[in-house]
Design a protein around this motif. Structure first.
Motif, PDB file in Angstrom:
ATOM      1  N   VAL A   1     180.037 123.290  60.033  1.00  0.00           N
ATOM      2  CA  VAL A   1     180.237 121.927  60.515  1.00  0.00           C
ATOM      3  C   VAL A   1     181.227 122.011  61.675  1.00  0.00           C
ATOM      4  N   GLU A   2     180.689 121.904  62.881  1.00  0.00           N
ATOM      5  CA  GLU A   2     181.480 122.130  64.091  1.00  0.00           C
ATOM      6  C   GLU A   2     180.899 121.281  65.215  1.00  0.00           C
ATOM      7  N   ASP A   3     181.774 120.549  65.937  1.00  0.00           N
ATOM      8  CA  ASP A   3     181.286 119.692  67.016  1.00  0.00           C
ATOM      9  C   ASP A   3     181.418 120.318  68.396  1.00  0.00           C
ATOM     10  N   ASP A   4     182.038 121.469  68.490  1.00  0.00           N
ATOM     11  CA  ASP A   4     182.118 122.188  69.754  1.00  0.00           C
ATOM     12  C   ASP A   4     180.988 123.223  69.780  1.00  0.00           C
ATOM     13  N   ALA A   5     180.053 123.058  70.734  1.00  0.00           N
ATOM     14  CA  ALA A   5     178.863 123.899  70.768  1.00  0.00           C
ATOM     15  C   ALA A   5     179.193 125.385  70.877  1.00  0.00           C
ATOM     16  N   ALA A   6     180.165 125.739  71.705  1.00  0.00           N
ATOM     17  CA  ALA A   6     180.511 127.153  71.870  1.00  0.00           C
ATOM     18  C   ALA A   6     181.060 127.736  70.567  1.00  0.00           C
ATOM     19  N   ASN A   7     181.902 126.995  69.885  1.00  0.00           N
ATOM     20  CA  ASN A   7     182.431 127.464  68.601  1.00  0.00           C
ATOM     21  C   ASN A   7     181.324 127.581  67.561  1.00  0.00           C
ATOM     22  N   ALA A   8     180.406 126.612  67.542  1.00  0.00           N
ATOM     23  CA  ALA A   8     179.291 126.653  66.592  1.00  0.00           C
ATOM     24  C   ALA A   8     178.433 127.891  66.819  1.00  0.00           C
ATOM     25  N   VAL A   9     178.121 128.191  68.080  1.00  0.00           N
ATOM     26  CA  VAL A   9     177.309 129.359  68.403  1.00  0.00           C
ATOM     27  C   VAL A   9     178.028 130.642  67.977  1.00  0.00           C
ATOM     28  N   LEU A  10     179.324 130.721  68.240  1.00  0.00           N
ATOM     29  CA  LEU A  10     180.095 131.902  67.873  1.00  0.00           C
ATOM     30  C   LEU A  10     180.107 132.114  66.363  1.00  0.00           C
ATOM     31  N   VAL A  11     180.437 131.072  65.614  1.00  0.00           N
ATOM     32  CA  VAL A  11     180.509 131.203  64.151  1.00  0.00           C
ATOM     33  C   VAL A  11     179.128 131.525  63.582  1.00  0.00           C
ATOM     34  N   GLU A  12     178.096 130.883  64.097  1.00  0.00           N
ATOM     35  CA  GLU A  12     176.737 131.181  63.634  1.00  0.00           C
ATOM     36  C   GLU A  12     176.384 132.638  63.898  1.00  0.00           C
TER      37      GLU A  12
END
Length: 146
Positions: free
Chosen positions: A8-19
């Motif tokens: 659950v992340e609203d920053d796209a770059a952070n979401a891509v990194l964690v994924e």
């Protein structure tokens, strides 16, 4: 089929990194979203094994009401499926006392400061919490059968 982890992340770059970390290093299936209603629905509909939750969600809503990661974590804990679900907070809030305060306020299991530098360490942390939750579920099942 890989275990499902919800990010659950609203920053796209952070979401891509964690994924990327969770899928490539950890071998998990990952769903990323910042939609609070979707989060609650997925947890009720799919076998989610862990949630990584950004604390400072800027656009997230549940039934139209704006919520941050702390409030969304508490809402997850209100679900039968969320009681023992491992929830790990992801946050840039790394000042002294933030960890304890955020864990207490949210009822999350753990806390990871961003930026995430130790990718293997994150995957190991998620795995430890998943195994602990599985142990708790097994013990509860044994107790309920007795």
């Amino acid at each position: 089929m890989a275990d499902l982890v919800l990010v659950v992340e609203d920053d796209a770059a952070n979401a891509v990194l964690v994924e990327a970390i969770l899928s490539s290093v950890g071998g998990f299936e990952v769903v990323c979203t910042d939609d609070g209603d979707e989060v609650l629905g997925l947890i009720q509909e799919r076998p989610v094994v862990a949630v990584l939750m950004d604390v400072s969600l800027g656009r997230t809503r549940i039934a139209g009401e704006k919520v941050d990661g702390v409030a969304l974590t508490r809402r997850i804990r209100d679900l039968p499926e969320g009681i023992n679900l491992p929830i790990i907070l992801l946050t840039a809030h790394a000042m002294k006392g933030d960890r304890e305060r955020l864990l207490f306020e949210s009822s999350a299991n753990d806390y990871v400061a961003k930026p995430i530098i130790d990718q293997k360490g994150l995957v190991e942390l998620v795995g430890r919490h998943i195994r602990a939750a599985e142990t708790v579920r097994a013990e509860l099942e044994i107790r309920d059968r007795s």
